[in-house]
Scaffold this active site. Structure first.
Site, mmCIF file in Angstrom:
data_model
loop_
_atom_site.group_PDB
_atom_site.id
_atom_site.type_symbol
_atom_site.label_atom_id
_atom_site.label_comp_id
_atom_site.label_asym_id
_atom_site.label_seq_id
_atom_site.Cartn_x
_atom_site.Cartn_y
_atom_site.Cartn_z
ATOM 1 N N GLU A 127 46.902 28.682 51.101
ATOM 2 C CA GLU A 127 48.157 28.415 51.825
ATOM 3 C C GLU A 127 48.380 29.376 52.988
ATOM 4 O O GLU A 127 49.197 29.098 53.863
ATOM 5 C CB GLU A 127 49.351 28.456 50.863
ATOM 6 C CG GLU A 127 49.280 27.360 49.835
ATOM 7 C CD GLU A 127 50.598 27.052 49.146
ATOM 8 O OE1 GLU A 127 51.659 27.474 49.620
ATOM 9 O OE2 GLU A 127 50.537 26.377 48.113
ATOM 10 N N LYS A 154 51.899 36.215 50.840
ATOM 11 C CA LYS A 154 50.482 36.343 50.463
ATOM 12 C C LYS A 154 49.635 36.756 51.679
ATOM 13 O O LYS A 154 48.696 37.545 51.560
ATOM 14 C CB LYS A 154 49.957 35.022 49.883
ATOM 15 C CG LYS A 154 50.563 34.604 48.555
ATOM 16 C CD LYS A 154 50.189 35.513 47.386
ATOM 17 C CE LYS A 154 48.738 35.404 46.970
ATOM 18 N NZ LYS A 154 48.467 36.214 45.741
HETATM 19 P P1 NAD Z 1 51.622 32.587 37.665
HETATM 20 O O1 NAD Z 1 52.949 32.494 38.316
HETATM 21 O O2 NAD Z 1 51.270 31.620 36.581
HETATM 22 O O3 NAD Z 1 51.437 34.048 37.038
HETATM 23 C C1 NAD Z 1 51.818 35.218 37.703
HETATM 24 C C2 NAD Z 1 51.716 36.381 36.725
HETATM 25 O O4 NAD Z 1 52.024 37.596 37.443
HETATM 26 C C3 NAD Z 1 52.703 36.288 35.549
HETATM 27 O O5 NAD Z 1 52.064 36.664 34.360
HETATM 28 C C4 NAD Z 1 53.786 37.321 35.922
HETATM 29 O O6 NAD Z 1 54.436 37.892 34.796
HETATM 30 C C5 NAD Z 1 52.960 38.345 36.689
HETATM 31 N N1 NAD Z 1 53.779 39.137 37.612
HETATM 32 C C6 NAD Z 1 54.667 38.666 38.530
HETATM 33 N N2 NAD Z 1 55.247 39.705 39.189
HETATM 34 C C7 NAD Z 1 54.705 40.843 38.688
HETATM 35 C C8 NAD Z 1 54.874 42.217 38.964
HETATM 36 N N3 NAD Z 1 55.739 42.645 39.893
HETATM 37 N N4 NAD Z 1 54.138 43.113 38.280
HETATM 38 C C9 NAD Z 1 53.265 42.707 37.330
HETATM 39 N N5 NAD Z 1 53.064 41.407 37.005
HETATM 40 C C10 NAD Z 1 53.774 40.487 37.678
HETATM 41 O O7 NAD Z 1 50.557 32.538 38.835
HETATM 42 P P2 NAD Z 1 49.112 31.819 38.892
HETATM 43 O O8 NAD Z 1 49.295 30.403 39.254
HETATM 44 O O9 NAD Z 1 48.344 32.214 37.698
HETATM 45 O O10 NAD Z 1 48.512 32.561 40.188
HETATM 46 C C11 NAD Z 1 47.819 33.787 40.055
HETATM 47 C C12 NAD Z 1 47.376 34.247 41.430
HETATM 48 O O11 NAD Z 1 46.537 33.276 42.024
HETATM 49 C C13 NAD Z 1 48.532 34.451 42.410
HETATM 50 O O12 NAD Z 1 48.262 35.607 43.169
HETATM 51 C C14 NAD Z 1 48.514 33.194 43.265
HETATM 52 O O13 NAD Z 1 49.027 33.487 44.556
HETATM 53 C C15 NAD Z 1 47.036 32.895 43.296
HETATM 54 N N6 NAD Z 1 46.662 31.481 43.472
HETATM 55 C C16 NAD Z 1 47.209 30.513 42.677
HETATM 56 C C17 NAD Z 1 46.781 29.190 42.806
HETATM 57 C C18 NAD Z 1 47.335 28.084 41.936
HETATM 58 O O14 NAD Z 1 47.036 26.912 42.174
HETATM 59 N N7 NAD Z 1 48.107 28.367 40.894
HETATM 60 C C19 NAD Z 1 45.826 28.865 43.780
HETATM 61 C C20 NAD Z 1 45.312 29.886 44.603
HETATM 62 C C21 NAD Z 1 45.735 31.189 44.421
HETATM 63 O O1 DAU Z 2 47.012 25.807 47.404
HETATM 64 C C1 DAU Z 2 47.148 26.852 46.484
HETATM 65 C C2 DAU Z 2 48.583 26.930 46.017
HETATM 66 O O2 DAU Z 2 48.804 25.798 45.173
HETATM 67 C C3 DAU Z 2 48.902 28.222 45.272
HETATM 68 O O3 DAU Z 2 48.776 29.310 46.166
HETATM 69 C C4 DAU Z 2 50.322 28.185 44.688
HETATM 70 O O4 DAU Z 2 50.555 29.355 43.915
HETATM 71 C C5 DAU Z 2 50.453 26.962 43.819
HETATM 72 O O5 DAU Z 2 51.787 26.860 43.327
HETATM 73 C C6 DAU Z 2 50.082 25.693 44.598
HETATM 74 O O6 DAU Z 2 51.080 25.407 45.635
HETATM 75 P P1 DAU Z 2 51.636 23.930 45.895
HETATM 76 O O7 DAU Z 2 52.970 24.049 46.531
HETATM 77 O O8 DAU Z 2 50.609 23.100 46.560
HETATM 78 O O9 DAU Z 2 51.748 23.454 44.349
HETATM 79 P P2 DAU Z 2 52.855 22.608 43.585
HETATM 80 O O10 DAU Z 2 52.283 22.285 42.237
HETATM 81 O O11 DAU Z 2 54.202 23.236 43.630
HETATM 82 O O12 DAU Z 2 52.934 21.254 44.417
HETATM 83 C C7 DAU Z 2 51.779 20.448 44.629
HETATM 84 C C8 DAU Z 2 52.187 19.305 45.543
HETATM 85 O O13 DAU Z 2 53.074 18.442 44.812
HETATM 86 C C9 DAU Z 2 52.967 19.732 46.765
HETATM 87 O O14 DAU Z 2 52.623 18.879 47.850
HETATM 88 C C10 DAU Z 2 54.429 19.521 46.374
HETATM 89 C C11 DAU Z 2 54.357 18.342 45.441
HETATM 90 N N1 DAU Z 2 55.359 18.294 44.349
HETATM 91 C C12 DAU Z 2 55.488 19.387 43.560
HETATM 92 C C13 DAU Z 2 56.399 19.423 42.542
HETATM 93 C C14 DAU Z 2 56.574 20.645 41.655
HETATM 94 C C15 DAU Z 2 56.117 17.135 44.132
HETATM 95 O O15 DAU Z 2 55.963 16.135 44.826
HETATM 96 N N2 DAU Z 2 57.009 17.157 43.100
HETATM 97 C C16 DAU Z 2 57.214 18.252 42.301
HETATM 98 O O16 DAU Z 2 58.084 18.206 41.376
#
Ligand code: NAD
Ligand code: DAU
Length: 337
Positions: A127, A154
């Site tokens: 992102e 980020k």
């Molecule tokens: P998540 O929200 O599920 O988990 C975040 C974790 O970080 C939680 O366990 C929370 O308690 C901990 N945390 C938050 N603030 C904190 C702090 N101040 N100190 C210590 N711990 C803290 O997130 P996720 O989806 O597992 O994402 C993990 C990482 O990967 C993030 O950095 C996110 O930006 C990145 N990322 C996520 C996705 C995705 O699709 N979910 C994709 C690409 C990158």
């Molecule tokens: O691309 C990586 C990112 O993907 C990570 O860095 C983020 O931590 C992670 O949350 C995710 O971001 P998105 O905003 O893409 O994910 P989200 O699941 O919130 O939404 C996915 C898509 O679906 C987005 O286009 C918004 C849409 N959406 C999401 C929700 C929660 C809906 O249409 N309805 C919903 O209720």
């Protein structure tokens, strides 16, 4: 024998990564530093209770003493997952995002220098590149153009990592991945949110026209990528990871309806997310070339398995919805721990 500080190990990707690393390499120990925010859930790692190479430390990455305390467990390497991660929440209130994602990263980088750690990995996101038009892919050379407070925080963190690498010679690598799915994802994100609603026969809120495109990758593939970047990534480099699996949100929603045998009348179009990024898609050839990594999971099998995981773990979702899991730490470790 490396001891890896995994921050945010009680969240979705962090908990999958801790389990992956401990199972993959018997020579590695893990210290998990997590503040247990609303997204952090100790129940994600109950299977590791008593594991000889696993230590949990409750603490905040923005707190220098908490980070130093965790480092004193013999930490040699840092992989930073801890973040505020949900775009919609960052639109409501960006404060916690700047605090954890920017200040938290800076605090970890300072500690990494102080404790002379060998390698630092920053788990970032695609992102930070902003939004694509109908064609083209994000490469590691794509300029940063974050659009939401989440992605801006980020990107700020990524710039700090690069500055510490350049100025202080810290061995640092950044990973940028597309949208993950799989077990233990907090049910506010699209896939688990929709599965949880559909299991209860509730309507699913599709933002805007539903034609926004995301590139889906199974969390196991992302975890293997982060491990490869930690082991073999060159300092100062960025590595993109993606699933080569672009889907418009509405198509994905219809796949979920099909898997759960639910009617399309459960689709509810709702107001769009402000500033909603239209399309993400990753070019991951650099990771394939340099790290020998490639996504392995197919989306069809991965999505089916994920639906089954949420069906089998309805109690995990119910505990989150009741906020019961937030008191889990106090129950396990006592209120003063
Ligand atoms: P998540 O929200 O599920 O988990 C975040 C974790 O970080 C939680 O366990 C929370 O308690 C901990 N945390 C938050 N603030 C904190 C702090 N101040 N100190 C210590 N711990 C803290 O997130 P996720 O989806 O597992 O994402 C993990 C990482 O990967 C993030 O950095 C996110 O930006 C990145 N990322 C996520 C996705 C995705 O699709 N979910 C994709 C690409 C990158
Ligand atoms: O691309 C990586 C990112 O993907 C990570 O860095 C983020 O931590 C992670 O949350 C995710 O971001 P998105 O905003 O893409 O994910 P989200 O699941 O919130 O939404 C996915 C898509 O679906 C987005 O286009 C918004 C849409 N959406 C999401 C929700 C929660 C809906 O249409 N309805 C919903 O209720």
């Amino acid at each position: 024998m490396p001891t890896v500080l995994v921050t945010g190990g009680c969240g979705f990707i962090g908990s999958n990564f801790v389990r992956h690393l401990l199972a993959t390499d018997a020579a590695v120990s893990v210290v998990n530093l997590d503040a247990l925010t609303y997204a952090g859930n100790l129940a994600n790692l109950t299977d590791l209770t008593g594991h000889p190479r696993y230590t949990f430390v409750k603490g905040d990455i923005t707190d220098r003493d908490d980070v130093r305390g965790a480092m004193r467990h013999g930490v040699t390497d840092v992989i930073n997952f801890a973040a505020e991660s949900h775009v919609d929440r960052s639109i409501q209130d960006s404060g916690p995002f700047v605090r954890t994602n920017v200040i938290g990263t800076q605090t970890l980088l300072d500690a990494a220098r102080e404790f002379k750690i060998s390698k630092y990995v920053q788990v970032s996101t695609d992102e930070v590149y902003g939004s694509l038009g109908p064609t083209g892919l994000f490469t590691e050379e794509t300029p940063l153009h974050p659009n939401s407070p989440y992605s801006a925080s980020k990107a700020g963190a990524d710039l700090l990592v690069q500055a510490y690498q350049h100025t202080f010679g810290l061995h640092a690598v950044i990973t940028r991945c597309s949208n993950n799915y799989g077990p233990y994802q907090f049910p506010e994100k699209l896939i688990p949110h929709f599965i949880a609603k559909l299991l209860k026969n509730e309507r699913v809120p599709v933002y805007g026209d539903g034609l926004q495109v995301r590139d889906w990758i199974h969390v196991r593939d992302h975890c293997r990528g982060i491990e490869a970047a930690w082991r073999a990534g060159r300092s100062g480099e960025v590595y993109n990871f993606g699933g080569r699996c672009e889907k418009p949100n509405i198509a994905l929603t219809k796949e979920l309806l099909k898997l759960l045998d639910r009617p399309e009348s459960l689709i509810e179009y709702v107001a769009d997310r402000p500033g909603h990024d239209r399309r993400y898609a990753i070019d991951c050839t650099k990771a394939e070339r340099e790290l020998g990594w490639a996504p392995r999971e197919t989306f069809e099998a991965g999505l089916r398995e994920t639906v089954e995981w949420y069906r089998a773990n309805a109690a995990w979702v119910a505990a989150i919805n009741s906020k019961e899991y937030l008191s889990y730490y106090a129950k396990q470790y006592g209120p003063s721990a």
